[in-house]
Design an enzyme around this catalytic site. Sequence first.
Site, PDB file in Angstrom:
ATOM      1  CB  SER A  39      -9.143  -0.423   3.993  1.00 31.26           C
ATOM      2  OG  SER A  39      -9.859  -1.540   4.482  1.00 31.26           O
ATOM      3  CD  GLU A  76      -4.156  -8.845   3.376  1.00 39.33           C
ATOM      4  OE1 GLU A  76      -3.884  -7.636   3.353  1.00 39.33           O
ATOM      5  OE2 GLU A  76      -3.321  -9.724   3.619  1.00 39.33           O
TER       6      GLU A  76
END
Length: 380
Positions: A135, A366
């Site tokens: 991330s 994501e």
Amino acid sequence: MSAWPLSTEQRQIVELCHEFAAKEIRPRGREVDEADVVTPVELFAKAAEVGITDFMIPQEYGGGGFTDVFTQCLAQEELCWGDPGIGNLVCSNGFFADPVLALGTAEQKRAWLGPLTGAGAPMTALATTEPGAGSDAASISTAAERVDGGYRISGQKAWISNAGAAKYYVVFAKTDRSKRSSAVSAFLLEDGAEGLSFGEPMRKMGQRAIVCREVFFDRVFVPEHQRLGAEGQGFYGLMNTFDISRVILGSAALGAARAAYEYALDYARTRTQFGVPIIEHQAVAFRLADMATRIESARLLVHHAARTLDAGTGATGLAAMAKLTATETASFVTWSAVQTLGGWGYSREYPVEQWMRDVRLEEIEEGTSDIMRLVISRNL
């Protein structure tokens, strides 16, 4: 499907995607899941034939021209209603296209997006995640060393969707490892480049239609004209991609949630217990009410975020809210569907247990749910 009115063209793409999901995707979901590490390339090819793999690419490059995030969300929900993994697979070229559209020159867009349109379109991949950088994309360590005529890329990526099956890649690497986001650049790379290699398929809990591999770069040469944007602009392109992809993945999660809710509702109406359909039991009825309410609420937020992005307004925090809400809703709804079916829900004879495994990925990719909460807090 939406609180906002749809155009005739939007209704047509929704109908096309739903029909494809019902006839081609849903019947193959269990088979592909149990195959584990086999990309259903024939389904991707069928989707390409009817325009589903390129509907999000601008018409000037041969695509369907639905470049707005809102329409992409509508289509993604329908496809992932059929099966989350396959639905995400057949739309995966959109994730490759986003940084090209954000950073690429007119010539790069023609050269790299044009071949993705029409029947026979190849798969693509976005290479960002690394073994030590998920991330936190600014912490990637893959290096791009400037040499005569271009760059030499060295490093390793992990969990790259379509790796090994893709023809084209967008690779994010640093031109200066001592810096963070300001040194991240984006590069276009074609399969077969010398020094490019792949690991074995990674075994996953769900969404097995999308095969992930590690990608290794051993001083892979990339010509300068295949850099997207200026040096250091890659992080901007990546964040722009994340804002869009997080909202679209929210719609993917909602598609699976809707499928699970509809399946559980039908089961509750037809299954009897103590002489009456189980939907007449208050606990089951209330659970279904919670499922329906959360889906509708999450969809409103996802579509609001999509339309905000389409209006050209900064929506990083809103995109994170949409992804967080939709993906956690999908986890709640799919698990609730398993509970509604009881022991049968835990069996592979019914699809809800697969959908429950599939949607867990949406809370991770994501940006994890924890990261989404961090992004939201920083954009309050």
